[in-house]
Design an enzyme around this catalytic site. Structure first.
Site, mmCIF file in Angstrom:
data_model
loop_
_atom_site.group_PDB
_atom_site.id
_atom_site.type_symbol
_atom_site.label_atom_id
_atom_site.label_comp_id
_atom_site.label_asym_id
_atom_site.label_seq_id
_atom_site.Cartn_x
_atom_site.Cartn_y
_atom_site.Cartn_z
ATOM 1 N N LYS A 303 -60.700 -21.194 27.579
ATOM 2 C CA LYS A 303 -60.253 -20.940 26.213
ATOM 3 C C LYS A 303 -59.217 -21.970 25.804
ATOM 4 O O LYS A 303 -59.141 -22.383 24.667
ATOM 5 C CB LYS A 303 -59.613 -19.541 26.125
ATOM 6 C CG LYS A 303 -60.612 -18.441 25.869
ATOM 7 C CD LYS A 303 -59.945 -17.198 25.308
ATOM 8 C CE LYS A 303 -61.012 -16.219 24.887
ATOM 9 N NZ LYS A 303 -60.562 -15.014 24.259
ATOM 10 N N ARG A 304 -58.399 -22.352 26.758
ATOM 11 C CA ARG A 304 -57.271 -23.223 26.458
ATOM 12 C C ARG A 304 -57.685 -24.697 26.339
ATOM 13 O O ARG A 304 -57.279 -25.410 25.444
ATOM 14 C CB ARG A 304 -56.221 -23.059 27.556
ATOM 15 C CG ARG A 304 -54.808 -23.088 27.092
ATOM 16 C CD ARG A 304 -53.846 -22.580 28.165
ATOM 17 N NE ARG A 304 -54.359 -22.648 29.523
ATOM 18 C CZ ARG A 304 -54.266 -23.710 30.319
ATOM 19 N NH1 ARG A 304 -53.682 -24.804 29.910
ATOM 20 N NH2 ARG A 304 -54.758 -23.672 31.548
#
Ligand code: GLU
Length: 423
Positions: A303-304
């Protein structure tokens, strides 16, 4: 040993207003579906944007229901309110809608700013289902299969430190569970003094005993039995994921659970919860994550770090929904590629997936391949389709381009038509 009356008194003290659990048995009858129909559910938590892995799960989950003339549910799992993000539920509904994923039941759309639900097994938003979870927690308390626990953070940390030092399994169980055998009167006294308990399962599991789980994707997996007295109802009165999962999937009459394999280790606990609650066990299909090649190593899409991990990325980049779906189908079943070659113009929905043939440990998600699929799809569109698609995209993402397209419609279409066979 506490008597039945003592346990009832305790249960009444903790949940004085809880409904009788039998009401829910009546409220949510078994579905009358044809043989082989699967009831599936996608059950995201509104804790952030929808991940491409979530979308992948949703596509599989919807497809199984559609192929079997079953029911596809969208359930919102918002019991961890600390982690919830603003407009998280709306984000989920809109993302699914963008990908042409349409639940038969559940939180199906947003109308005038309100979440609209559909179906007879609702509400499908967990934070609004407190009454059903509490009714069953009360039932377990009455049966001596759950208990109030007053352990403090410090006490639990102490337990963990001791367990780690003794190389024993970590958690609240057996002799470490300080309140497992508390007398109902004593518990009531503590509550009268103002202490607030959580409710824990009194796990019937035994150390060193094994269970075998037959997963539709992973195959046979052996686990130690669950021994942990997990929390089922938190101090805020809401259930934990585990407890809500068992109750909701039973009462929504789900037949097959498709979810990320991060939940595979929870299977022993979940099967135990089904048993303790007196529910039939369900079929599970645990989906391996999408992986990315990063400097020669495979890792989960993050996600990051990876913008392509957000489902919304594809719309923003103007990649057609169909391209993303086609590509994900390739990952679900590699036999899709051959099928597509033989059935060029047939809608994607005609391909039948086989989850038993899915990758067990993690499938590579390759953006270059996805973009190639996308190019092929765009190449098959005619100039008007490409023009309109671009115009719609620009309306949301590039205002300058809209004006250019509108002011130079014919010229734009001519350019789009260069080397286009089916102009
Ligand atoms: N709410 C869980 C999650 O978002 C879903 C797990 C499930 O599908 O059972 O991870």
């Amino acid at each position: 040993m506490s008597t039945k009356e003592d346990l009832k008194k305790l249960a009444d003290y903790i949940f004085p207003n809880a409904k009788d659990w039998k009401e829910f048995v009546e409220k949510y009858p078994k579905r009358n579906l044809k043989e082989g129909a699967e009831v599936t559910r996608f059950a995201p938590s509104p804790t952030g944007f929808i991940h491409i892995g979530g979308l992948y799960t949703a596509i599989i989950t919807e497809k199984i229901a559609n192929e079997t003339d079953g029911v596809f549910i969208l359930r919102i799992e918002d019991t961890d309110q600390k982690r919830e993000v603003k407009d998280g539920i709306e984000g989920i509904i809109n993302s699914l809608n963008d990908f042409d994923i349409h639940p038969d039941e559940g939180a199906v759309c947003i109308k005038d700013g309100e979440i609209v639900e559909k179906g007879n097994y609702g509400t499908y938003i967990q934070s609004k289902r407190k009454d059903i979870y509490q009714a069953f927690a009360k039932k377990l308390l009455e049966e001596g299969l759950a208990y109030p626990c007053f352990m403090t953070e410090e006490e639990m940390n102490e337990v963990r430190t001791l367990q780690a030092a003794n190389k024993e399994p970590i958690g609240i169980y057996g002799r470490w569970a300080k309140y497992r055998n508390i007398e109902p009167d004593e518990a009531i006294k503590l509550m009268e003094e103002g202490l607030e308990p959580v409710i824990r399962l009194k796990s019937p599991g035994q150390m060193d005993k094994k269970i075998v789980h037959n997963d539709l994707i992973k195959g046979k997996v052996e686990f130690p039995e669950n021994i942990l007295d997990i929390v089922i109802i938190k101090k805020d009165g809401l259930p934990t994921y585990h407890f809500a999962h068992a109750i909701d999937d039973h009462f929504m009459d789900v037949t097959m659970i498709t979810r990320s394999d991060e939940w595979l280790p929870s299977v022993p606990l979940h099967l135990q919860l089904f048993d303790v609650l007196g529910f039939e066990r369900l079929k599970y299909a645990h989906i391996a994550p999408l992986l990315k090649l990063d400097n020669g190593n495979r890792r989960k899409l993050s996600k990051r770090k990876d913008p392509e991990s957000a489902a919304s990325y594809y719309k923003e980049e103007g990649i057609p929904v169909n391209a993303v779906k086609e590509y994900l189908y390739n990952i679900i079943n590699p036999s899709f590629e051959m099928w597509r070659k033989e059935n060029e113009n047939i809608p994607l929905s005609e391909f039948e997936i086989d989850i038993t043939k899915m990758n067990v440990s993690g499938a590579l998600f390759d953006m270059t391949k996805l973009l190639n699929v996308s190019k092929d799809i765009v190449a098959r569109l005619n100039k008007d389709e490409v023009y309109n698609y671009t115009l719609n995209w620009a309306k949301e993402y590039d205002l300058e381009l809209i004006n250019l397209l509108n002011d130079n419609k014919e010229y734009s279409q001519e350019i789009i038509n260069i080397e286009r066979e089916n102009g």
